[in-house]
Design a protein around this motif. Structure first.
Motif, mmCIF file in Angstrom:
data_model
loop_
_atom_site.group_PDB
_atom_site.id
_atom_site.type_symbol
_atom_site.label_atom_id
_atom_site.label_comp_id
_atom_site.label_asym_id
_atom_site.label_seq_id
_atom_site.Cartn_x
_atom_site.Cartn_y
_atom_site.Cartn_z
ATOM 1 N N SER A 11 90.592 46.990 59.894
ATOM 2 C CA SER A 11 91.356 47.482 58.326
ATOM 3 C C SER A 11 90.505 46.025 56.967
ATOM 4 C CB SER A 11 92.405 47.574 57.700
ATOM 5 O OG SER A 11 93.357 45.987 58.410
ATOM 6 N N LEU A 12 90.663 46.843 55.629
ATOM 7 C CA LEU A 12 89.890 45.183 54.432
ATOM 8 C C LEU A 12 90.975 46.059 53.959
ATOM 9 C CD1 LEU A 12 87.740 43.663 53.927
ATOM 10 C CD2 LEU A 12 86.350 45.550 53.262
ATOM 11 N N ALA A 13 90.441 44.659 52.914
ATOM 12 C CA ALA A 13 91.842 44.683 51.676
ATOM 13 C C ALA A 13 91.163 43.261 51.248
ATOM 14 C CB ALA A 13 93.678 44.306 52.016
ATOM 15 N N VAL A 14 91.129 44.130 49.516
ATOM 16 C CA VAL A 14 90.303 42.715 48.584
ATOM 17 C C VAL A 14 90.924 43.640 47.250
ATOM 18 C CG1 VAL A 14 88.021 42.294 47.428
ATOM 19 C CG2 VAL A 14 87.677 43.819 49.842
ATOM 20 N N SER A 15 91.105 41.820 47.023
ATOM 21 C CA SER A 15 91.680 41.716 45.947
ATOM 22 C C SER A 15 90.891 41.099 44.741
ATOM 23 C CB SER A 15 92.582 41.257 45.510
ATOM 24 O OG SER A 15 93.668 40.679 44.502
ATOM 25 N N VAL A 16 90.564 41.344 43.508
ATOM 26 C CA VAL A 16 89.084 40.800 43.130
ATOM 27 C C VAL A 16 89.687 39.920 41.499
ATOM 28 C CG1 VAL A 16 86.718 40.974 41.567
ATOM 29 C CG2 VAL A 16 87.486 42.679 43.453
ATOM 30 N N ASN A 17 89.461 38.925 40.715
ATOM 31 C CA ASN A 17 89.805 38.204 39.647
ATOM 32 C C ASN A 17 88.731 38.570 38.610
ATOM 33 O OD1 ASN A 17 91.095 36.892 37.487
ATOM 34 N ND2 ASN A 17 89.929 35.654 38.533
ATOM 35 N N MET A 18 89.008 39.677 37.803
ATOM 36 C CA MET A 18 87.909 40.584 37.159
ATOM 37 C C MET A 18 88.540 39.172 35.535
ATOM 38 S SD MET A 18 87.320 43.137 37.884
ATOM 39 C CE MET A 18 86.642 43.640 36.677
ATOM 40 N N ASP A 19 88.493 38.280 35.409
ATOM 41 C CA ASP A 19 88.499 37.214 34.576
ATOM 42 C C ASP A 19 87.493 36.198 34.922
ATOM 43 O OD1 ASP A 19 88.733 36.815 31.548
ATOM 44 O OD2 ASP A 19 90.177 34.859 32.714
ATOM 45 N N GLY A 20 87.003 36.776 35.955
ATOM 46 C CA GLY A 20 86.000 35.665 36.698
ATOM 47 C C GLY A 20 84.750 36.165 37.174
ATOM 48 N N VAL A 21 84.466 37.806 36.106
ATOM 49 C CA VAL A 21 82.817 37.996 35.942
ATOM 50 C C VAL A 21 82.006 36.507 35.000
ATOM 51 C CG1 VAL A 21 83.767 39.428 34.090
ATOM 52 C CG2 VAL A 21 81.785 39.999 35.264
ATOM 53 N N VAL A 22 80.986 37.180 35.859
ATOM 54 C CA VAL A 22 79.688 36.024 35.385
ATOM 55 C C VAL A 22 78.007 36.910 34.921
ATOM 56 C CG1 VAL A 22 78.114 34.040 36.028
ATOM 57 C CG2 VAL A 22 80.888 33.915 35.802
ATOM 58 N N THR A 23 77.748 37.146 34.496
ATOM 59 C CA THR A 23 76.537 37.702 34.164
ATOM 60 C C THR A 23 75.252 36.355 33.806
ATOM 61 O OG1 THR A 23 76.186 37.456 32.013
ATOM 62 C CG2 THR A 23 77.067 39.252 33.503
ATOM 63 N N THR A 24 75.660 35.084 33.233
ATOM 64 C CA THR A 24 75.056 33.825 33.008
ATOM 65 C C THR A 24 75.217 34.582 31.359
ATOM 66 O OG1 THR A 24 72.428 34.357 33.292
ATOM 67 C CG2 THR A 24 73.994 33.212 35.027
ATOM 68 N N VAL A 25 75.720 34.952 30.531
ATOM 69 C CA VAL A 25 74.792 35.145 29.061
ATOM 70 C C VAL A 25 76.590 35.486 28.762
ATOM 71 C CG1 VAL A 25 74.663 36.721 26.956
ATOM 72 C CG2 VAL A 25 73.284 36.388 29.393
ATOM 73 N N PRO A 26 77.341 34.135 27.985
ATOM 74 C CA PRO A 26 78.252 34.383 27.989
ATOM 75 C C PRO A 26 79.084 35.570 26.861
ATOM 76 C CG PRO A 26 77.196 31.703 27.228
ATOM 77 C CD PRO A 26 76.679 32.527 28.079
ATOM 78 N N LYS A 27 78.046 35.348 26.244
ATOM 79 C CA LYS A 27 78.822 36.528 25.323
ATOM 80 C C LYS A 27 78.491 37.750 25.489
ATOM 81 C CE LYS A 27 76.570 34.978 20.193
ATOM 82 N NZ LYS A 27 76.166 34.749 19.642
ATOM 83 N N PHE A 28 77.921 38.068 26.799
ATOM 84 C CA PHE A 28 77.734 39.161 27.605
ATOM 85 C C PHE A 28 79.642 39.441 28.688
ATOM 86 C CE2 PHE A 28 76.589 42.215 31.116
ATOM 87 C CZ PHE A 28 76.663 43.501 30.492
ATOM 88 N N ASP A 29 79.603 37.896 28.902
ATOM 89 C CA ASP A 29 80.923 37.886 30.289
ATOM 90 C C ASP A 29 82.536 37.899 28.932
ATOM 91 O OD1 ASP A 29 79.519 36.897 32.057
ATOM 92 O OD2 ASP A 29 79.621 34.723 31.537
ATOM 93 N N ALA A 30 81.919 38.108 27.543
ATOM 94 C CA ALA A 30 83.401 37.898 26.661
ATOM 95 C C ALA A 30 83.514 39.357 26.928
ATOM 96 C CB ALA A 30 83.252 37.152 25.996
ATOM 97 N N HIS A 31 81.832 39.822 26.521
ATOM 98 C CA HIS A 31 82.255 41.187 25.885
ATOM 99 C C HIS A 31 82.575 42.455 26.855
ATOM 100 C CE1 HIS A 31 80.511 45.268 24.329
ATOM 101 N NE2 HIS A 31 81.647 44.981 23.936
ATOM 102 N N LEU A 32 82.762 41.996 28.686
ATOM 103 C CA LEU A 32 82.890 42.856 29.443
ATOM 104 C C LEU A 32 84.695 42.713 30.011
ATOM 105 C CD1 LEU A 32 80.324 41.433 32.180
ATOM 106 C CD2 LEU A 32 80.482 44.082 31.700
ATOM 107 N N LYS A 33 84.673 41.159 29.718
ATOM 108 C CA LYS A 33 86.279 41.173 29.219
ATOM 109 C C LYS A 33 87.341 41.566 28.458
ATOM 110 C CE LYS A 33 85.484 36.433 31.748
ATOM 111 N NZ LYS A 33 85.399 34.724 31.424
ATOM 112 N N SER A 34 86.273 42.260 27.347
ATOM 113 C CA SER A 34 87.209 42.653 26.029
ATOM 114 C C SER A 34 87.352 44.353 26.415
ATOM 115 C CB SER A 34 85.877 42.659 24.687
ATOM 116 O OG SER A 34 85.343 43.757 25.364
#
Length: 201
Positions: free
Chosen positions: A79-102
């Motif tokens: 079995s497998l169980a995963v929990s992802v912190n969505m606020d930890g998304v990284v694209t190396t483009v800060p403005k895009f990171d902020a938009h993804l979190k919006s």
């Protein structure tokens, strides 16, 4: 000054045997049974999608918890169980990171985590399998299949713990999870590329 390179070479030669003695085996039957947790320092979830028909955009999550139980005698019972912190998304483009979190997209203030829980595991080859599970993202739950490859397992040459490594890929439509921003100009299909090391507990 000429001694410095020689000293460096000698130092590297001294530590090389420790790295050369990996006991990793690609035989799933040799994996220790039981519970495993992900090593976050050696685990990534990379996502990619078509951007305007011009390029492929990439981002990743490295802040996630995952727990696996493995039965080498009957891998389908694992079995497998995963929990992802969505606020930890990284694209190396800060403005895009902020938009993804919006609220336009992930809306991490409202949906701070995504999760995956396996519902079935099918062995498809000596080192391959399909993990079917329920992915909950942006408040929506849909079935997703992970095409998985067993990389190898054995005692880690540095930390002396038993480790098992896997790669996996999956494809999903972001619109299935209510993430329809900029469709159809920006691609709907998202490819997940995952690599993880799990440590036996």
């Amino acid at each position: 000054m000429k001694l410095a390179p020689l000293v460096l070479v000698a130092a590297l030669a001294a530590v090389q045997p420790a790295f050369a003695q990996s006991s990793a085996s690609t035989d799933p039957a040799k994996v220790e049974a039981g519970r495993y947790v992900v090593d976050k320092t050696h685990a990534k979830i990379i996502f990619s999608f078509n951007h305007l028909g011009f390029s492929t955009s990439y981002g990743l999550f490295s802040d996630f918890d995952a727990e696996m139980t493995f039965d080498p005698k009957s891998p389908a019972k694992s079995s497998l169980a995963v929990s992802v912190n969505m606020d930890g998304v990284v694209t190396t483009v800060p403005k895009f990171d902020a938009h993804l979190k919006s609220p336009d997209l992930f809306d991490t203030a409202k949906y701070p985590t995504a999760s995956f829980k396996s519902t079935a595991i099918e062995v498809t080859g000596p080192t391959t399998g399909r993990i079917t599970g329920e992915l909950t993202l942006h408040g929506v739950t849909r079935p997703v299949v992970l095409d998985t490859t067993f990389n190898g397992a054995g005692v880690h040459p540095m930390n002396k713990k038993f480790v098992a490594g896997f790669n996996a890929t999956a494809k999903l439509k972001r619109s299935d999870f209510g993430l329809g921003y900029a469709l159809p100009v920006v691609g709907d299909e998202v490819t997940l590329t995952i690599s993880t090391e799990f440590v036996h507990q």
